[in-house]
Design an enzyme around this catalytic site. Structure first.
Site, PDB file in Angstrom:
ATOM      1  N   LYS A   6       0.803  -1.150  -0.233  1.00 16.42           N
ATOM      2  CA  LYS A   6      -0.172   0.137   0.248  1.00 16.42           C
ATOM      3  C   LYS A   6       0.927   1.263   0.016  1.00 16.42           C
ATOM      4  CE  LYS A   6       0.444  -2.081   3.964  1.00 16.42           C
ATOM      5  NZ  LYS A   6      -0.254  -3.112   4.993  1.00 16.42           N
TER       6      LYS A   6
ATOM      7  N   GLY B  10       1.296 -10.907  13.407  1.00 15.85           N
ATOM      8  CA  GLY B  10       1.937 -10.679  12.251  1.00 15.85           C
ATOM      9  C   GLY B  10       0.803  -9.523  11.559  1.00 15.85           C
TER      10      GLY B  10
ATOM     11  N   LYS C 215      -3.726   3.361   2.286  1.00 14.27           N
ATOM     12  CA  LYS C 215      -5.087   2.673   1.817  1.00 14.27           C
ATOM     13  C   LYS C 215      -5.987   3.837   1.511  1.00 14.27           C
ATOM     14  CE  LYS C 215      -3.957  -1.280   4.639  1.00 14.27           C
ATOM     15  NZ  LYS C 215      -4.054  -1.719   6.081  1.00 14.27           N
TER      16      LYS C 215
HETATM   17  N1  HSE Z   1      -0.412  -3.572   9.338  1.00 11.83           N
HETATM   18  C1  HSE Z   1      -1.553  -3.719   8.246  1.00 11.83           C
HETATM   19  C2  HSE Z   1      -2.800  -3.476   9.380  1.00 11.83           C
HETATM   20  C3  HSE Z   1      -1.591  -5.097   7.696  1.00 11.83           C
HETATM   21  O1  HSE Z   1      -2.619  -3.720  10.564  1.00 11.83           O
HETATM   22  O2  HSE Z   1      -3.970  -3.147   8.881  1.00 11.83           O
HETATM   23  C4  HSE Z   1      -2.541  -4.954   6.597  1.00 11.83           C
HETATM   24  O3  HSE Z   1      -2.602  -4.154   5.616  1.00 11.83           O
END
Ligand code: HSE
Length: 407
Positions: free
Chosen positions: A97, A179, A197
């Site tokens: 993104k 993760g 985003k």
């Molecule tokens: N770090 C991002 C989130 C991962 O927590 O939404 C997904 O884009």
């Protein structure tokens, strides 16, 4: 007619491994991973060594490879991979993104120049199929606004803080372990990731390419004890909301935390789930909810893009090519609650329209409307926390000026 596509994959982290898994489990998609290019030569990986390469050229020059799937962490290196892939006649699927937000207009032009497709559903709200819906379904509807929870990690943290009384630091640590968080988690908690985003979503919703540095982002890292108390006393929760809306020819968009009433459509979107609330002139409100982070949910969106390439799908950027001529602006005022620890750090003069406040036990807050410029200034101050009011009104300033002239 579907054909079997061969993939050259860059990166084998959380999403890369997620993709590998979902591709193996999904027999209907006619695609297979031929090579995987990784950086670290010493890392133990659970696939045969022959599939890995450390040389990008092994993928770019392989004529059997139709698609480059780019899932690395580094946005600058990712953009180089995208350019090289297109130059070598390959379609691209990416979930990066930051890279997309920073280079979207150029990526749009490169797709035309090289007559190849770049798809990136996994880059915006993980598993939620929002981009293809914006491109296809909403072709004939006039979208007036798009808003929602565009970051899984911060929503996970806020859920744990509100519902399980976990500390912010502990909740962040779990989001990292699962993760969900970026390798630099400040991109999540300071609102950069949802801003990237939003930048992409704005292009597909309103046809405007705006640079992410022109969009305001306030994170959740300064939410204070007063904010939590205010939320509890007023039966509210806090969500990090990304939003963009249209007022005549002006597009306003930014990311900021907001107090959310219990009956709001976003109130029950919990943990790493994301939500996108699209409002159209005729369809009115529609909400998409799905997991916004994690290897399998994001891997499934990447897989869907790969599948779309088997039937030659491309984004047409219809809102851009229709040329409505919308302009992005930050000239707006928004209703906020400002909390602060040092007495007189904030005064009614900071507000366009001061509504009231509270002081006691060395903690204080004030409510009213402030300009987005002021919101940006205040959000940079260590001892100050700014959160949008529940059901905050956001008014375009230029339009107000026009109205005054006409009156
Ligand atoms: N770090 C991002 C989130 C991962 O927590 O939404 C997904 O884009």
């Amino acid at each position: 007619m579907k054909k079997k596509l061969k993939i050259g994959l860059f990166g084998f982290g959380v999403v890369g491994q997620g993709l590998y898994h979902v591709l193996n489990e999904t027999h209907g998609v006619k695609a297979e991973i031929k090579r995987i290019c990784v950086k670290n030569q010493n890392k133990q990986r659970n696939l045969p060594n022959e599939i890995f390469t450390f040389d990008k050229a092994d993928i770019f020059t392989d004529e059997e490879i139709d698609i480059v799937v780019e899932l690395i962490d580094d946005a600058t290196a990712a953009f180089e991979i995208v350019k090289a892939a297109l130059q070598n006649g390959k379609h691209v699927v990416t979930a990066n993104k930051k890279m997309l937000a920073e280079n979207l207009e150029e990526i749009y032009n490169l797709q035309i120049k090289y007559d190849r497709s770049v798809l990136y559903e996994g880059a915006v709200c993980g598993s939620i199929p929002i981009l293809r819906n914006l491109e296809e379904y909403y072709d004939n509807d006039l979208i007036t606004s798009i808003e929602g929870i565009f970051n899984g990690s911060t929503n996970f943290i806020l859920t744990k803080v509100f519902e399980e009384k976990k500390s912010y630091a502990d909740a962040l640590k779990i989001a990292q372990e699962l993760g969900f968080a970026e390798s630099d988690p400040s991109l999540d908690v300071k609102g950069f990731d949802p801003k990237f985003k939003l930048t992409i979503a704005i292009a597909h919703t309103f046809g405007v390419f705006v640079k992410p540095e022109n969009i305001l982002n306030v994170g959740i890292d300064k939410i204070s004890a007063v904010d939590l108390k205010y939320a509890k006393e007023n039966n509210l929760t806090i969500k990090l909301v990304a939003r963009a809306f249209r007022d005549d020819k002006t597009i306003i968009g930014f990311v900021a935390p907001q107090f959310i009433p219990a009956d709001h459509m976003l109130a029950n979107v919990r943990n790493e789930y994301n939500a996108v609330l699209v409002e159209g002139a005729f369809a009115e409100k529609q909400v998409y909810i799905g997991k916004g982070a994690g290897g399998y949910p994001t891997g499934s969106a990447v897989l869907s893009d790969i599948s779309a390439l088997t039937f030659d799908y491309r984004y047409e950027y219809k809102k851009f090519t229709q040329g409505e001529g919308f302009t992005f602006s930050n000239k707006a005022v928004a209703d906020v609650v400002v909390s602060f620890t040092e007495k007189n750090a904030i005064t009614p003069a900071d507000f366009e329209n001061f509504k009231g406040g509270y002081q006691g036990n060395g903690l204080q807050y004030m409510t009213g409307s402030i300009t987005l410029q002021k919101l940006k200034e205040l959000s940079k101050r260590e001892e100050v926390s700014v959160i949008l009011s529940p059901n905050a009104e956001i008014t375009v300033l230029q339009k107000q000026a026009v109205r005054v002239e006409r009156a």
